[in-house]
Design a protein around this motif. Structure first.
Motif, mmCIF file in Angstrom:
data_model
loop_
_atom_site.group_PDB
_atom_site.id
_atom_site.type_symbol
_atom_site.label_atom_id
_atom_site.label_comp_id
_atom_site.label_asym_id
_atom_site.label_seq_id
_atom_site.Cartn_x
_atom_site.Cartn_y
_atom_site.Cartn_z
ATOM 1 N N MET A 269 0.859 -1.204 0.173
ATOM 2 C CA MET A 269 -0.034 0.118 -0.027
ATOM 3 C C MET A 269 0.752 1.252 0.060
ATOM 4 O O MET A 269 0.652 2.253 -0.739
ATOM 5 C CB MET A 269 -0.840 -0.174 1.156
ATOM 6 C CG MET A 269 -1.871 1.018 1.299
ATOM 7 S SD MET A 269 -3.373 0.646 2.435
ATOM 8 C CE MET A 269 -2.266 0.745 3.862
ATOM 9 N N ASN A 270 1.900 1.450 0.711
ATOM 10 C CA ASN A 270 2.741 2.469 0.849
ATOM 11 C C ASN A 270 3.383 2.523 -0.555
ATOM 12 O O ASN A 270 3.651 3.799 -0.780
ATOM 13 C CB ASN A 270 3.830 2.033 2.073
ATOM 14 C CG ASN A 270 4.622 3.493 2.080
ATOM 15 O OD1 ASN A 270 4.181 4.563 2.658
ATOM 16 N ND2 ASN A 270 6.138 3.247 2.197
ATOM 17 N N ARG A 271 3.783 1.463 -1.172
ATOM 18 C CA ARG A 271 4.294 1.828 -2.373
ATOM 19 C C ARG A 271 3.716 2.287 -3.276
ATOM 20 O O ARG A 271 3.897 3.429 -4.329
ATOM 21 C CB ARG A 271 4.980 0.358 -2.883
ATOM 22 C CG ARG A 271 6.117 -0.103 -2.089
ATOM 23 C CD ARG A 271 7.557 0.347 -2.069
ATOM 24 N NE ARG A 271 8.071 -0.040 -3.298
ATOM 25 C CZ ARG A 271 9.214 0.589 -3.861
ATOM 26 N NH1 ARG A 271 9.849 1.414 -3.099
ATOM 27 N NH2 ARG A 271 9.886 0.220 -4.831
ATOM 28 N N LEU A 272 2.394 2.064 -3.326
ATOM 29 C CA LEU A 272 1.321 2.600 -4.275
ATOM 30 C C LEU A 272 1.083 4.165 -3.891
ATOM 31 O O LEU A 272 1.078 4.956 -4.846
ATOM 32 C CB LEU A 272 0.288 1.902 -4.207
ATOM 33 C CG LEU A 272 -0.116 0.752 -5.195
ATOM 34 C CD1 LEU A 272 -1.536 0.299 -5.011
ATOM 35 C CD2 LEU A 272 0.267 1.134 -6.477
ATOM 36 N N ALA A 273 1.058 4.589 -2.686
ATOM 37 C CA ALA A 273 0.814 5.748 -2.153
ATOM 38 C C ALA A 273 2.130 6.795 -2.627
ATOM 39 O O ALA A 273 1.767 7.883 -2.525
ATOM 40 C CB ALA A 273 0.447 5.778 -0.791
ATOM 41 N N GLN A 274 3.210 6.236 -2.502
ATOM 42 C CA GLN A 274 4.332 7.078 -2.673
ATOM 43 C C GLN A 274 4.749 7.031 -4.116
ATOM 44 O O GLN A 274 5.973 7.720 -4.548
ATOM 45 C CB GLN A 274 5.603 6.474 -1.801
ATOM 46 C CG GLN A 274 5.116 6.723 -0.363
ATOM 47 C CD GLN A 274 4.514 8.026 -0.058
ATOM 48 O OE1 GLN A 274 4.971 8.854 -0.486
ATOM 49 N NE2 GLN A 274 3.684 7.943 1.057
ATOM 50 N N ASP A 275 4.125 6.339 -4.926
ATOM 51 C CA ASP A 275 4.403 5.859 -6.456
ATOM 52 C C ASP A 275 4.039 7.302 -7.250
ATOM 53 O O ASP A 275 2.771 7.682 -7.292
ATOM 54 C CB ASP A 275 3.689 4.836 -7.009
ATOM 55 C CG ASP A 275 4.219 4.477 -8.285
ATOM 56 O OD1 ASP A 275 4.832 5.327 -9.040
ATOM 57 O OD2 ASP A 275 4.371 3.268 -8.714
ATOM 58 N N ALA A 276 5.074 7.994 -7.882
ATOM 59 C CA ALA A 276 5.086 9.464 -8.375
ATOM 60 C C ALA A 276 4.050 8.970 -9.810
ATOM 61 O O ALA A 276 3.355 9.822 -10.325
ATOM 62 C CB ALA A 276 6.189 9.910 -8.790
#
Length: 377
Positions: free
Chosen positions: A241-248
């Motif tokens: 989830m965090n990777r999606l949220a921080q994916d530019a």
């Protein structure tokens, strides 16, 4: 020296037992070696967890506040979760109940991309609670599910969320289902705009598949026209989830579902506090909306536990932007006035199976729910 702090609820019979348990947490969640062999200097002074306070709060119940330096974490979320409740989760009588971030932690983990304020802009709903019908049940065809999406979106729903049980089953394969549902919601939004409605519905696609497919499926949903995605951190991990949220390159809000997370909160002596898991940890991992079971529904959360979750989602002391709590789990339209009194405007109100009873007339039910949230009788 600045440290972020985690408060733990300890079950211990005596002060000595409580002190021993607190010291064990500080060791286990950082260096994981006997105290007498911790190297002097940097490891002992910086990396090793530090007991900042210990207070008895009840009969055989203590609160231990333990400080951790960001150097024990690095820059990846899995290790942060490991420090917060890694080996300590295997110790009996340890429950993490609060996270107090320092400046370094806030800098490395910014939290939600959109948050409560961003959802206002995306939906155009300037005031009032968000109405969120749940698209279900699994086993339905893509066309049947899309029809429900259209009817609820056209009637004024703010978020049309797929049920977490919709994955990639043969009855409604992910890519087929998402494309049809996104088109249905887009058509409803166009008709709303033509009718002078300044708000729009966001379609949240449920991400299934394998762990290494999360980003690809989320990006497919985005390209197909979805307005957000639903993810289950209990199955895919907080880091997914965090990777999606921080994916530019992925610029949609993320809704977190509590599936598989129940065992982390259901024991008073183990796991996490309700507010910490469904509020603080979801914010930390980048969720914009956190789903949880409301009291009085199919599950056993209390009014106090639900209030704790909502407070943690909104608190200015949390990581990053405030996010939206989303109570559900067997809620019906007649519960909305009471829920509005408890949770207020910055809340996503879930309604699932109760709406299915309305069939093709579900639009009228959505309009009645909208009136209930707006306070119009």
């Amino acid at each position: 020296m600045d440290r972020f702090a985690v408060t733990y609820r300890l079950a211990a019979g005596t002060p000595a037992e409580a002190e021993e348990l607190a010291a064990a947490i500080a060791l286990e969640d950082t260096v994981e070696i006997p105290r007498d062999v911790v190297p002097k200097g940097y490891v002992e002074d910086v990396v090793l967890g530090r007991v900042l306070g210990l207070e008895q709060v009840g009969d055989s119940v203590w609160h231990a506040r333990i400080g951790y330096h960001v150097d024990a974490v690095g820059r990846e979320l899995p290790q942060l979760v490991n420090v917060i409740l890694g080996n300590a989760s295997i110790l009996r009588g340890v429950r993490a109940i609060d996270l107090a971030p320092d400046a370094a932690l806030r800098e490395r983990f910014p939290g939600a991309r959109f948050g409560a304020e961003g959802l206002r802009a995306l939906t155009g709903r300037k005031t009032g609670g968000y109405l969120c019908p749940v698209v279900k049940p699994q086993g339905s065809s893509s066309e049947t599910l899309a029809r429900f999406c259209y009817l609820t979106a056209r009637a004024g729903a703010d978020i049309v969320k797929e049920d977490h049980g919709l994955a990639n089953q043969d009855a409604a394969p992910f890519r087929e289902r998402v494309a049809i549902a996104a088109e249905a919601v887009a058509r409803a939004n166009a008709e709303r705009a033509d009718a002078g409605d300044s708000t729009r519905a966001l379609y949240f696609a449920s991400i299934g598949g394998h762990g290494d497919q999360v980003r690809d499926l989320a990006c497919y949903a985005r390209d197909a026209g979805a307005g957000g995605v639903l993810l289950m951190p209990g199955l895919f991990g907080f880091d997914a989830m965090n990777r999606l949220a921080q994916d530019a390159e992925f610029d949609l809000p993320v809704m977190a579902h509590p599936s598989h997370l129940g065992p982390y909160v259901l024991s008073p002596d183990q796991g996490y506090g309700h507010g910490m898991l469904f509020g603080q940890m979801m914010r930390l991992a980048g969720a914009d909306i956190s789903v949880f079971p409301n009291h009085g529904g199919r599950f056993g959360f209390s009014p106090e536990e639900c209030a704790e979750i909502a407070s943690a989602c909104r608190s200015g002391a949390g990581i990053g932007r405030a996010i939206l709590p989303s109570p559900g789990g067997g809620m019906s339209p007649d519960r909305l006035p009471d829920m509005r009194t408890q949770y207020g405007a910055d809340c996503v109100y879930l309604l699932g199976g109760s709406l299915l009873r309305q069939g093709e007339e579900v639009g009228a039910a959505i309009k009645a729910c909208r009136a209930a949230l707006d306070g119009d009788d």
